[in-house]
Every structure is written in structure tokens, then in C-alpha cells.
Enzyme design. Sequence first.
Site, mmCIF file in Angstrom:
data_model
loop_
_atom_site.group_PDB
_atom_site.id
_atom_site.type_symbol
_atom_site.label_atom_id
_atom_site.label_comp_id
_atom_site.label_asym_id
_atom_site.label_seq_id
_atom_site.Cartn_x
_atom_site.Cartn_y
_atom_site.Cartn_z
ATOM 1 N N LYS A 13 -1.250 -6.629 -7.186
ATOM 2 C CA LYS A 13 -1.710 -8.136 -7.074
ATOM 3 C C LYS A 13 -3.150 -8.060 -6.633
ATOM 4 O O LYS A 13 -3.982 -8.525 -7.197
ATOM 5 C CB LYS A 13 -0.739 -8.836 -5.799
ATOM 6 C CG LYS A 13 0.510 -8.953 -6.169
ATOM 7 C CD LYS A 13 1.348 -9.814 -5.004
ATOM 8 C CE LYS A 13 1.761 -8.951 -3.847
ATOM 9 N NZ LYS A 13 2.403 -7.725 -3.787
ATOM 10 N N ARG A 89 5.655 -16.462 0.469
ATOM 11 C CA ARG A 89 6.665 -15.430 0.268
ATOM 12 C C ARG A 89 7.875 -15.785 0.551
ATOM 13 O O ARG A 89 8.755 -14.969 0.665
ATOM 14 C CB ARG A 89 6.203 -14.352 1.263
ATOM 15 C CG ARG A 89 5.118 -13.070 0.721
ATOM 16 C CD ARG A 89 5.772 -12.104 0.389
ATOM 17 N NE ARG A 89 5.381 -10.788 1.044
ATOM 18 C CZ ARG A 89 4.166 -10.469 0.791
ATOM 19 N NH1 ARG A 89 3.017 -11.082 0.556
ATOM 20 N NH2 ARG A 89 3.639 -9.027 1.057
ATOM 21 N N ARG A 128 -2.298 4.965 -2.632
ATOM 22 C CA ARG A 128 -3.015 3.917 -2.389
ATOM 23 C C ARG A 128 -4.115 4.443 -1.043
ATOM 24 O O ARG A 128 -3.759 4.928 -0.153
ATOM 25 C CB ARG A 128 -2.566 2.606 -2.261
ATOM 26 C CG ARG A 128 -3.527 1.542 -1.375
ATOM 27 C CD ARG A 128 -3.100 0.046 -1.626
ATOM 28 N NE ARG A 128 -1.824 -0.113 -0.767
ATOM 29 C CZ ARG A 128 -1.056 -1.214 -0.719
ATOM 30 N NH1 ARG A 128 -1.359 -2.218 -1.748
ATOM 31 N NH2 ARG A 128 0.096 -1.206 -0.236
ATOM 32 N N ARG A 162 -2.984 2.286 4.618
ATOM 33 C CA ARG A 162 -2.511 1.211 5.338
ATOM 34 C C ARG A 162 -1.004 1.909 6.238
ATOM 35 O O ARG A 162 -0.351 2.765 5.680
ATOM 36 C CB ARG A 162 -1.653 -0.020 4.474
ATOM 37 C CG ARG A 162 -3.075 -1.046 4.160
ATOM 38 C CD ARG A 162 -2.451 -1.895 3.062
ATOM 39 N NE ARG A 162 -1.060 -2.557 3.252
ATOM 40 C CZ ARG A 162 -0.838 -3.413 2.442
ATOM 41 N NH1 ARG A 162 -1.567 -3.874 1.344
ATOM 42 N NH2 ARG A 162 0.502 -3.883 2.519
ATOM 43 N N ARG A 173 9.941 -3.417 2.670
ATOM 44 C CA ARG A 173 9.183 -4.575 2.150
ATOM 45 C C ARG A 173 9.550 -4.914 0.821
ATOM 46 O O ARG A 173 9.948 -5.990 0.242
ATOM 47 C CB ARG A 173 7.608 -3.970 2.286
ATOM 48 C CG ARG A 173 6.884 -4.195 3.388
ATOM 49 C CD ARG A 173 5.807 -3.138 3.471
ATOM 50 N NE ARG A 173 4.706 -3.395 2.206
ATOM 51 C CZ ARG A 173 3.818 -2.441 2.101
ATOM 52 N NH1 ARG A 173 3.707 -1.580 2.601
ATOM 53 N NH2 ARG A 173 3.126 -2.845 1.002
HETATM 54 P P1 AP5 Z 1 -2.314 -3.064 -5.203
HETATM 55 O O1 AP5 Z 1 -3.049 -3.864 -6.030
HETATM 56 O O2 AP5 Z 1 -2.887 -2.692 -3.678
HETATM 57 O O3 AP5 Z 1 -0.836 -3.512 -4.858
HETATM 58 P P2 AP5 Z 1 -0.347 -5.195 -4.040
HETATM 59 O O4 AP5 Z 1 0.495 -5.824 -5.274
HETATM 60 O O5 AP5 Z 1 -1.737 -5.973 -3.857
HETATM 61 O O6 AP5 Z 1 0.661 -4.396 -3.107
HETATM 62 P P3 AP5 Z 1 0.590 -4.685 -1.519
HETATM 63 O O7 AP5 Z 1 1.238 -3.501 -0.960
HETATM 64 O O8 AP5 Z 1 -0.644 -5.242 -0.989
HETATM 65 O O9 AP5 Z 1 1.589 -5.906 -1.537
HETATM 66 P P4 AP5 Z 1 2.341 -6.350 -0.160
HETATM 67 O O10 AP5 Z 1 3.173 -7.619 -0.853
HETATM 68 O O11 AP5 Z 1 3.405 -5.484 0.393
HETATM 69 O O12 AP5 Z 1 1.254 -6.443 0.922
HETATM 70 P P5 AP5 Z 1 0.578 -7.638 1.548
HETATM 71 O O13 AP5 Z 1 -0.662 -7.023 2.035
HETATM 72 O O14 AP5 Z 1 0.518 -8.843 0.772
HETATM 73 O O15 AP5 Z 1 -1.952 -1.960 -5.770
HETATM 74 C C1 AP5 Z 1 -1.232 -0.696 -5.146
HETATM 75 C C2 AP5 Z 1 -1.582 0.735 -5.747
HETATM 76 O O16 AP5 Z 1 -1.463 0.838 -7.088
HETATM 77 C C3 AP5 Z 1 -3.250 0.729 -5.552
HETATM 78 O O17 AP5 Z 1 -3.410 2.066 -5.128
HETATM 79 C C4 AP5 Z 1 -3.787 0.557 -6.981
HETATM 80 O O18 AP5 Z 1 -4.923 1.263 -6.993
HETATM 81 C C5 AP5 Z 1 -2.692 0.976 -7.725
HETATM 82 N N1 AP5 Z 1 -2.438 0.297 -9.133
HETATM 83 C C6 AP5 Z 1 -2.545 -1.037 -9.125
HETATM 84 N N2 AP5 Z 1 -2.139 -1.237 -10.498
HETATM 85 C C7 AP5 Z 1 -1.811 -0.102 -11.276
HETATM 86 C C8 AP5 Z 1 -1.509 0.086 -12.548
HETATM 87 N N3 AP5 Z 1 -1.307 -0.802 -13.182
HETATM 88 N N4 AP5 Z 1 -1.144 1.387 -12.941
HETATM 89 C C9 AP5 Z 1 -1.301 2.287 -11.770
HETATM 90 N N5 AP5 Z 1 -1.765 2.086 -10.537
HETATM 91 C C10 AP5 Z 1 -1.777 0.882 -10.125
HETATM 92 O O19 AP5 Z 1 1.518 -7.831 3.167
HETATM 93 C C11 AP5 Z 1 1.567 -6.814 3.959
HETATM 94 C C12 AP5 Z 1 2.580 -7.552 5.051
HETATM 95 O O20 AP5 Z 1 2.037 -8.709 5.576
HETATM 96 C C13 AP5 Z 1 4.041 -7.954 4.489
HETATM 97 O O21 AP5 Z 1 4.820 -6.862 4.661
HETATM 98 C C14 AP5 Z 1 4.296 -8.844 5.649
HETATM 99 O O22 AP5 Z 1 4.732 -8.207 6.702
HETATM 100 C C15 AP5 Z 1 2.960 -9.435 5.919
HETATM 101 N N6 AP5 Z 1 2.698 -10.893 5.204
HETATM 102 C C16 AP5 Z 1 1.716 -10.830 4.202
HETATM 103 N N7 AP5 Z 1 1.869 -12.220 3.503
HETATM 104 C C17 AP5 Z 1 2.788 -12.642 4.056
HETATM 105 C C18 AP5 Z 1 3.444 -13.960 3.936
HETATM 106 N N8 AP5 Z 1 3.213 -14.911 3.283
HETATM 107 N N9 AP5 Z 1 4.452 -14.305 4.879
HETATM 108 C C19 AP5 Z 1 5.209 -13.442 5.650
HETATM 109 N N10 AP5 Z 1 4.424 -12.322 6.060
HETATM 110 C C20 AP5 Z 1 3.359 -11.973 5.150
HETATM 111 MG MG MG Z 2 -2.341 -6.387 -1.858
#
Ligand code: AP5
Ligand code: MG
Length: 217
Positions: A13, A89, A128, A162, A173
Site C-alpha cells: 500500500k 480498517r 523492509r 519498524r 496483524r
Molecule cells: P509496503 O508498501 O510498506 O506495504 P504496506 O502495504 O504499506 O504494509 P504495512 O506494513 O505498512 O501495512 P500495515 O497495514 O500493517 O501497517 P500500517 O502502517 O497501516 O511494502 C512492504 C515491503 O515490501 C517494503 O519493503 C516494500 O519495498 C516491499 N514491496 C512492496 N511492493 C512490492 C512488490 N510488488 N514486490 C516486492 N516487494 C515489494 O499500520 C500499522 C499499525 O497501526 C496497525 O497494525 C495498527 O495497530 C495501527 N493502525 C493503522 N491504521 C489503523 C486503523 N485504521 N485502525 C486501527 N489501527 C490502525
Molecule cells: Mg504502509
Amino acid sequence: MNLLIMGLPGAGKGTQAEMIVSEYGVMHVSTGDMFREAMKDETEMGKQAKAFIDKGELVPDEVTNGIVKERLAKADIREKGVLLDGYPRTIEQAAALDEMMADLGLKLDVVLNIDVDPSILVERISGRFICRNCGATYHKLNKLPKVEGVCDVCGSRDFYQRADDNPETVATRIDINEKQSAPILTHYRELGLVKDVSGMGKIDEIKTSVKEILSAI
Ligand code: AP5
Ligand code: MG
Ligand code: ZN
């Protein structure tokens, strides 16, 4: 243009969001990034969120809806549009978002669903690393900076992993997200807003698919 990007943790994402923001000039609103910023600044909200994030659990809806509502009300969103990443979410957050957007006179144009096989997520997340200065995201195998050890975007040499990217937290997660995202996708499919994108290819291939979808809007 106002859009959502959905997908399991590590689906890509944030990676696709970086491209969408630079190509289309929309404001990137990532609740995960907002929580990490608040944790870094040790604000009250950051401390509250940390207890959940460290376990891989969701931050309570009241807190999350509150920060999104405040952010969406800012003028830049109306002027430039928004890309919501990691929100909604829960189905309750989706209902809250529908209401907020209606109140602000904003319309959702598309929901991009990055679809991946869950078996690849651990490899993506464990490789990552992130620029501490600007937040640009890299991967030790799939997306290295052009110059080793130097951020492409801002030139910083300071990177971090992270705290919630450890195997145990990642498993929680993924589990929570798999359960919570199904009704949200159903809701947006009923509204005819969902565009599915395979997230299984190379980063650039996925970018091309995303651009094709967005250029048709
Ligand atoms: P990346 O693009 O960083 O992946 P992402 O989908 O953004 O994954 P996240 O880990 O950020 O998602 P998340 O939903 O767990 O975390 P968030 O910060 O939202 O890509 C991942 C890696 O793969 C990178 O190294 C990239 O280079 C590589 N990559 C990408 N595409 C690729 C490809 N095609 N091929 C190969 N490699 C690739 O949330 C974190 C925490 O915050 C949650 O757990 C929760 O506790 C809290 N939180 C956030 N939002 C909410 C909400 N709405 N409600 C409640 N709690 C929330
Ligand atoms: Mg992300
Ligand atoms: Zn940087």
C-alpha cells in the site's frame, strides 16, 4: 480524486501510495504513519496507540476516527484530493468515513484493493527498511536505494525497521486484517467502487496496473 488503498500488511500500500502521490498530487493520509509520528513525538495519543500497535492490534475506532476526521477537514484535502492508506480498517470505521465524507461534501472515486497471496507477506515485511527523515520505504532485496545507504528521496543515511515488523506481531496483524477487511470490501463492492489489482508482481508492474485504473477515472 479521492481514493482508498487497501491490502494486507506488507501488500505494498505504502509503496504504491508514494507513486500515486507524486503522479497525481493527492494528499497521502496513512493512519499508520500518523500513529508512528505521534509515537515518535510521544504525544498522549501516541502513547495510547503504542500499546495496541506493539501487539499488532488495532487502535480503538474512536481514536482512529478522530484523527482522520480532523485531517480530512483541512483545506488541502478539498483542493488536492486524498489517498487514504490503512483506513478504514473496520466496518465501523468505513461507516464513520462515509459520514465524514458526506459532511465534508467529498466523494470517494475508487477503492484500490491490492490483492496478494498471504504467504509472501512475511518476506516483504521482514526485508523492509524506512528512511527516518522522510519515510521513504525500501526493501533489502526488492527495492534498494540507488546509492547504497543513501535515501533516494532526501539523501539521509538514517534508516530504521519498524518495531511492529517482528514475526509475532506480523502474524497478529495479518490475522486481524484478513478478518476485518472482508466486510469492508463487500461494502465498497456493493457501491461499485472496488478495483482489484494483483500485488504479486514487481513493484513497477503493479504501478503500471494502478496507473491504468486511475487514468480511466
Ligand atoms: P509496503 O508498501 O510498506 O506495504 P504496506 O502495504 O504499506 O504494509 P504495512 O506494513 O505498512 O501495512 P500495515 O497495514 O500493517 O501497517 P500500517 O502502517 O497501516 O511494502 C512492504 C515491503 O515490501 C517494503 O519493503 C516494500 O519495498 C516491499 N514491496 C512492496 N511492493 C512490492 C512488490 N510488488 N514486490 C516486492 N516487494 C515489494 O499500520 C500499522 C499499525 O497501526 C496497525 O497494525 C495498527 O495497530 C495501527 N493502525 C493503522 N491504521 C489503523 C486503523 N485504521 N485502525 C486501527 N489501527 C490502525
Ligand atoms: Mg504502509
Ligand atoms: Zn529519505
